[in-house]
Design an enzyme around this catalytic site. Structure first.
Site, PDB file in Angstrom:
ATOM      1  N   THR B  48       0.869  -1.184   0.000  1.00 34.28           N
ATOM      2  CA  THR B  48       0.000   0.000   0.000  1.00 34.28           C
ATOM      3  C   THR B  48       0.904   1.233   0.000  1.00 34.28           C
ATOM      4  OG1 THR B  48      -0.100   0.387   2.369  1.00 34.28           O
ATOM      5  CG2 THR B  48      -1.563  -1.300   1.511  1.00 34.28           C
ATOM      6  N   CYS B  49       0.270   2.406   0.070  1.00 30.74           N
ATOM      7  CA  CYS B  49       1.106   3.605   0.045  1.00 30.74           C
ATOM      8  C   CYS B  49       1.892   3.780   1.339  1.00 30.74           C
ATOM      9  CB  CYS B  49       0.267   4.843  -0.260  1.00 30.74           C
ATOM     10  SG  CYS B  49      -1.190   4.977   0.741  1.00 30.74           S
ATOM     11  N   ASN B  50       1.557   3.015   2.362  1.00 31.69           N
ATOM     12  CA  ASN B  50       2.280   3.155   3.620  1.00 31.69           C
ATOM     13  C   ASN B  50       3.146   1.957   3.972  1.00 31.69           C
ATOM     14  OD1 ASN B  50       1.334   5.681   4.355  1.00 31.69           O
ATOM     15  ND2 ASN B  50      -0.595   4.804   5.041  1.00 31.69           N
ATOM     16  N   HIS B 114      -0.003  -8.826  13.953  1.00 27.20           N
ATOM     17  CA  HIS B 114       0.362  -7.664  13.135  1.00 27.20           C
ATOM     18  C   HIS B 114      -0.617  -7.510  11.971  1.00 27.20           C
ATOM     19  CE1 HIS B 114       2.854  -4.662  11.179  1.00 27.20           C
ATOM     20  NE2 HIS B 114       2.678  -5.336  10.052  1.00 27.20           N
ATOM     21  N   ALA B 130     -10.714   3.334   5.818  1.00 26.40           N
ATOM     22  CA  ALA B 130     -11.480   2.211   5.275  1.00 26.40           C
ATOM     23  C   ALA B 130     -10.725   1.486   4.160  1.00 26.40           C
ATOM     24  CB  ALA B 130     -12.807   2.726   4.738  1.00 26.40           C
ATOM     25  N   GLN B 135      -7.456  -3.160   0.489  1.00 24.24           N
ATOM     26  CA  GLN B 135      -6.101  -3.416   0.008  1.00 24.24           C
ATOM     27  C   GLN B 135      -5.598  -4.785   0.480  1.00 24.24           C
ATOM     28  OE1 GLN B 135      -4.577   0.189   1.694  1.00 24.24           O
ATOM     29  NE2 GLN B 135      -4.529   1.266  -0.269  1.00 24.24           N
ATOM     30  N   GLY B 207      -4.571  10.298 -11.845  1.00 20.56           N
ATOM     31  CA  GLY B 207      -4.848   8.903 -11.512  1.00 20.56           C
ATOM     32  C   GLY B 207      -6.348   8.692 -11.401  1.00 20.56           C
ATOM     33  N   GLY B 209      -7.669   5.719  -9.722  1.00 19.08           N
ATOM     34  CA  GLY B 209      -7.886   4.576  -8.833  1.00 19.08           C
ATOM     35  C   GLY B 209      -8.815   4.910  -7.680  1.00 19.08           C
ATOM     36  N   GLU B 210      -8.788   4.032  -6.669  1.00 21.79           N
ATOM     37  CA  GLU B 210      -9.703   4.188  -5.527  1.00 21.79           C
ATOM     38  C   GLU B 210      -9.448   5.484  -4.772  1.00 21.79           C
ATOM     39  OE1 GLU B 210     -10.966   1.798  -1.464  1.00 21.79           O
ATOM     40  OE2 GLU B 210      -9.319   1.060  -2.689  1.00 21.79           O
TER      41      GLU B 210
END
Lengths: 294, 443
Positions: B48-50, B114, B130, B135, B207, B209-210
Site C-alpha cells: 500500500t502507500c504506507n 500484526h 477504510a 487493500q 490517476g 484509482g480508488e
C-alpha cells in the site's frame, strides 16, 4: 471664527444633560483597556490550548471592549466639548479605537479573530500611553478644530489603522507560510487563519488604508495652507505622513511583483509598519519644542 | 512450522525509503513465486502507500521467534526470513544490512497479530481508514489467484480470511471508522489552510484509482468548481470524470492545465514522477501567481520533491498528511480499546487453529497406531469366533471402533488444548514417549 461658533453650538447642545466627569472618561477607558487585555489573554489561551481559530467569547469580548471604548470617547467629547482628535492622549485613544473597530470587523466578517493576537497588544499599548498622559484635552489652539481638521485626522488614522491591520495580517501570513512550507503543523498553524484569508485581509487593509491616508494627507495639506499659509517640508508630521504614504505604496507595489508577490507584500507590510513606528518615535524624540504631532 | 511477516511501513521509514520497496503487481507476483520456489511454503505480499509486507509460512519449520513456535528447525525458519529480507533488499537496491535497518520482522503469533492490526487500521497512518481492508483483500486474492505452483495454502488463506473477518467486525461493532479522517480528507483539510474555502476552486486529480475517486468525492463535497481527471488510461479517466461532473485530460495535456489549477491531488501507480520540476516551471514560468497546492498520495511518489522549492507551490506527501490527520482522530482513538479486544479475540481464534496444526500429525499417528492394534486384535478374536454370523462380526467391529474413539477423544482434545496454550512441544514429546510414536512433520 466659524470654529468657535461650531463649538458654542456643540456646548449648548450638551448642556441639557449632566456632563460626564473626567473620572468617568478615564474609568471607561480603563474598562475598555481591561476588556482588550482580557480578549488578548483569551486568544493566547486558545493558541496555547491548540484551538482552531478564535473562540466566540474572544470576539464577544472585543465587541464589548470596542463598545465601552466608543462610550468612553463619546463621554470625552461630551465632557470636553471637542472630538478626541486633538492632543496625544486623545489621538492615541481614537487610533486605538479605530484599530479595535477594524479588528472586530475582520473577526466577525472574515472569521479572522486570531489577528487580534497581534493587534490587541498594539491597541492596549496605545491606551496605556494615553492613560499615562491623562485622557484630557492638551490645550491645543482653537485652530485644531472644525470639520476639515476632524476629517483629516480621522482619515489619516484610518490609514494608520489599515497599516496596523496589514502588519498583523502580514505577520501571521509569514508565520503560516513558514509553517506550510516547512510542514510544521503545530498549534499556531491550527489557530491562525488560512493563508489566503490573511493575504486578502492584508491586501484589503492596504487598499482601504492607502486612499484614506492619501485623502487625510491631502486634507492636512489643504488645512495647513489655509490656516498657516505654508507647509514646511521639514515638519516631522509631514515627514512621517509622507514616509507612511511611501511605505503603503511600496507594500502595494510588492504585492503586484509577480509570483511570490503575496509574500513580499506581507513582508513589506510588516517591515513598513515597524519603520513607521520607529520613525514616529525617532521624530518625536528629535522634534523641537512646539513641533510635536499626533 | 513457521509463520512470519517481513516488511517496511511508515513506522519504520520515511517515504523516500519506502518508495524504493514498492513492487509493481507483476514484480510482486513474480517475487512470491520465486520465494515459494526457493522453499517458502506460502507467501502473500501486501503493498500500500504506507507499507510493503510479505507474509510467509513454511510447514515443518520453527523460527520466527513468536509465541507457540517451537525450536525445532528454527534455523530453517530464520533462513526463510533471510530469503525474504534479501528479496526486499534487492528490490530497494540496498545491501541486506541497509535493508535490515528499516525492515521489521514479526514471527508466529506476533505475525498474525500484526496482520490483524493492519487490516483493522490500528497500524495505519490514518486510524480507522477504510481503504486498508480492501487493500488487504486485494493482496490476498491476487496471491490466491496465482496459477500453480500455488503461493497461498491453507495457513495463509485461514490467516487472511480470519483477519478480514475481524476487520469487518471492528468496522461494524466499533466507531473506529466514523468521521472524515482519511488521507484525502486530510489533504482537503490542509488545502483549506491555504485557501480558506475550496468553493469555486479548480482541482486536477492525477490517476483514476480508488484514492483518486475518494479525493474527487471529498473535493466535490467541498464545492470545488472544476474537476479534471488525468490518467494514463483515457477511458478510465473519462468514466471517473463523468461520474463527478468533471472533465478528463491526457497526461501530455498537463502543462496546459497547470496555469488555471489551484489544487492537484496525485494518486497514480506510475513508477516514476509524473509531475517534474521542469514540467511545472515550463508550464508556470517564474512560479504560479496564486498558491498551487499539491498533495502526492502515490507511492512511488508522482511529484518530484524539487517541485516544492518553486515559489508559491505547496507540496505535501503522505508522511506530511500524517501530522494533519493525527490531530483529528481524537474520537477514533477512544474506540481503540474496543477494536483491540476484537483483534485479541481474532488472534486467539486463529492461534488456536494454527497451534492445532502442530498436533495433527501426532494425533494422526496415535490414531493410526491404535487402529492398527484394534484391527490386529479384532482379526485375531474373530478367527477364534468363526461361528459368529456376519451381523455379529459387524457388531464387534463397530463396538471396538466406538471404544477406540471414546478412549482417544479426551487425549485428542487435551493435545489440541495444550497446543493452543503454547505447551505443544512438552505434551507432544510425552505423547510420543507414551505411545511410542516416531517424529512427525508438522503442518
Amino acid at each position: 471664527m466659524h470654529v468657535e461658533a461650531e463649538q458654542r453650538v456643540f456646548l449648548l447642545a450638551t448642556r441639557r444633560w449632566n456632563l460626564p466627569s473626567r473620572n468617568m472618561v478615564t474609568a471607561l477607558h480603563a474598562l475598555a483597556l481591561a476588556l482588550y487585555l482580557a480578549s488578548e489573554i483569551m486568544l493566547a489561551a486558545s493558541l496555547v490550548g491548540g484551538r482552531r481559530g478564535a473562540p466566540r467569547w474572544g470576539t464577544a469580548l472585543v465587541a464589548g471592549a470596542v463598545a465601552v471604548h466608543a462610550v468612553g470617547l463619546a463621554a470625552y467629547a461630551l465632557r470636553y466639548g471637542e472630538l478626541p482628535l486633538v492632543g496625544l492622549a486623545a489621538s492615541l485613544s481614537t487610533l486605538a479605537f479605530l484599530i479595535g473597530v477594524l479588528l472586530l470587523g475582520v473577526a466577525v466578517v472574515r472569521d479572522a479573530g486570531p489577528v487580534g493576537l497581534v493587534l490587541l497588544p498594539i491597541v492596549a499599548l496605545l491606551l496605556v500611553v494615553a492613560h499615562i498622559l491623562g485622557i484630557a484635552p492638551a490645550g491645543e489652539p482653537p485652530a485644531f478644530r472644525g470639520l476639515w481638521f476632524a476629517l483629516h485626522v480621522v482619515l489619516a488614522f484610518l490609514g494608520y489603522a489599515g497599516l496596523a491591520l496589514a502588519f498583523a495580517a502580514g505577520f501571521l501570513y509569514l508565520l503560516q507560510f513558514r509553517a506550510l512550507k516547512g510542514k510544521r503543523f503545530g498549534k499556531s498553524f491550527r489557530f491562525f487563519p488560512a493563508l489566503e484569508t490573511l493575504d486578502r485581509l492584508g491586501a484589503r487593509a492596504l487598499v482601504v488604508g492607502f486612499p484614506a491616508l492619501s485623502l487625510g494627507l491631502a486634507l492636512g495639506w489643504a488645512w495647513t495652507v489655509r490656516f498657516q499659509r505654508s507647509l514646511a517640508a521639514a515638519d516631522p508630521q509631514v515627514i512621517w505622513g509622507v514616509l507612511t504614504w511611501i511605505i503603503f505604496l511600496l507594500a502595494l507595489g510588492a504585492r503586484r511583483s509577480g509570483a511570490g508577490g503575496d509574500r513580499r507584500g506581507a513582508l513589506a507590510s510588516v517591515v513598513g509598519f515597524l519603520i513607521v513606528v520607529l520613525a514616529y518615535v525617532a521624530l518625536r524624540l528629535t522634534a523641537a519644542e512646539g513641533r510635536a504631532f499626533l | 512450522m513457521s509463520l512470519a511477516v517481513v516488511g517496511i511501513s511508515h513506522h519504520t521509514a520515511p517515504i523516500e525509503v519506502r518508495e524504493r520497496f514498492v513492487f509493481s503487481p507483476r514484480a510482486g507476483a513474480e517475487a512470491l513465486v520465486r520465494l515459494t520456489r526457493e522453499g517458502v511454503g506460502e507467501a502473500v505480499m501486501l503493498s500500500t502507500c504506507n507499507r510493503t509486507e510479505i507474509y510467509i509460512y513454511t510447514a515443518g519449520e520453527g523460527g520466527g521467534g513468536g509465541e507457540g513456535e517451537g525450536n525445532a528447525g528454527e534455523k530453517a525458519g530464520e533462513g526463510r526470513i533471510e530469503q525474504t529480507i534479501e528479496l526486499l533488499a534487492r528490490q530497494a537496491g540496498y545491501t541486506i544490512e541497509e535493508a535490515r535497518r528499516c525492515l521489521y520482522v514479526h514471527g508466529g503469533r506476533n505475525a498474525a497479530e500484526h496482520l490483524f492490526r493492519v487490516v483493522t487500521s490500528l497500524d495505519s497512518m490514518v486510524l480507522g481508514e477504510a481503504q486498508i481492508q480492501g487493500q488487504v483483500r486485494a493482496a490476498y486474492e491476487q496471491a490466491a489467484a496465482e496459477p500453480p505452483p500455488k503461493v497461498v495454502g491453507p495457513v495463509l488463506a485461514r490467516l487472511f480470511q480470519t483477519a478480514l473477518s475481524v476487520g469487518g467486525r471492528v468496522r461494524s461493532e466499533t466507531a473506529l471508522g466514523v468521521g472524515a479522517a482519511s488521507v484525502p480528507s486530510a489533504a482537503i483539510e490542509l488545502a483549506k489552510k491555504v485557501f480558506g474555502s475550496l468553493k469555486g476552486r479548480r482541482a486536477l486529480v492525477l490517476g483514476a484509482g480508488e484514492m483518486s475517486e475518494l479525493a474527487l468525492e471529498c473535493l466535490t463535497a467541498e464545492g470545488v468548481r472544476t474537476l479534471v481527471v488525468a490518467n494514463r488510461t483515457e477511458e478510465r479517466a473519462r468514466e471517473l470524470a463523468e461520474r463527478v461532473g468533471g472533465t478528463s485530460v491526457r497526461f501530455d495535456e498537463l502543462p496546459a492545465q497547470l496555469p488555471t489549477t489551484d489544487i492537484i491531488i496525485a494518486a497514480t501507480s506510475a513508477p516514476h514522477p509524473v509531475l517534474t520540476r521542469e514540467l511545472v516551471e515550463r508550464a508556470l514560468p517564474g512560479g504560479p501567481r496564486h498558491p498551487l497546492f499539491i498533495v502526492d498520495i502515490a507511492l512511488p511518489r508522482d511529484v518530484e520533491p524539487a517541485v516544492d522549492s518553486i515559489e508559491n507551490v505547496f507540496l505535501y506527501d503522505i508522511d506530511d498528511l500524517y501530522q494533519v490527520v493525527d490531530e483529528s482522530l481524537e474520537r477514533r482513538r477512544a474506540e481503540v480499546p474496543a477494536a483491540e479486544r476484537i483483534v485479541a479475540q481474532g488472534v486467539d481464534d486463529f492461534w488456536r487453529w494454527y497451534a492445532g496444526l502442530q498436533v495433527v500429525p501426532v494425533i494422526q499417528a496415535l490414531r493410526q497406531r491404535a487402529e492398527a492394534v484394534r484391527r490386529t486384535e479384532v482379526e485375531h478374536a474373530l478367527r477364534r469366533l468363526a461361528h459368529l454370523a456376519p451381523g455379529d462380526r459387524e457388531a464387534i467391529e463397530v463396538l471396538t471402533r466406538q471404544l477406540l474413539n471414546k478412549v482417544l477423544h479426551e487425549p485428542t482434545v487435551r493435545l489440541k488444548e495444550a497446543a493452543a496454550d503454547g505447551n505443544a512441544e512438552e505434551v507432544l514429546e510425552m505423547a510420543r514417549f507414551l505411545f511410542e510414536l516416531g517424529e512427525e512433520k508438522g503442518g
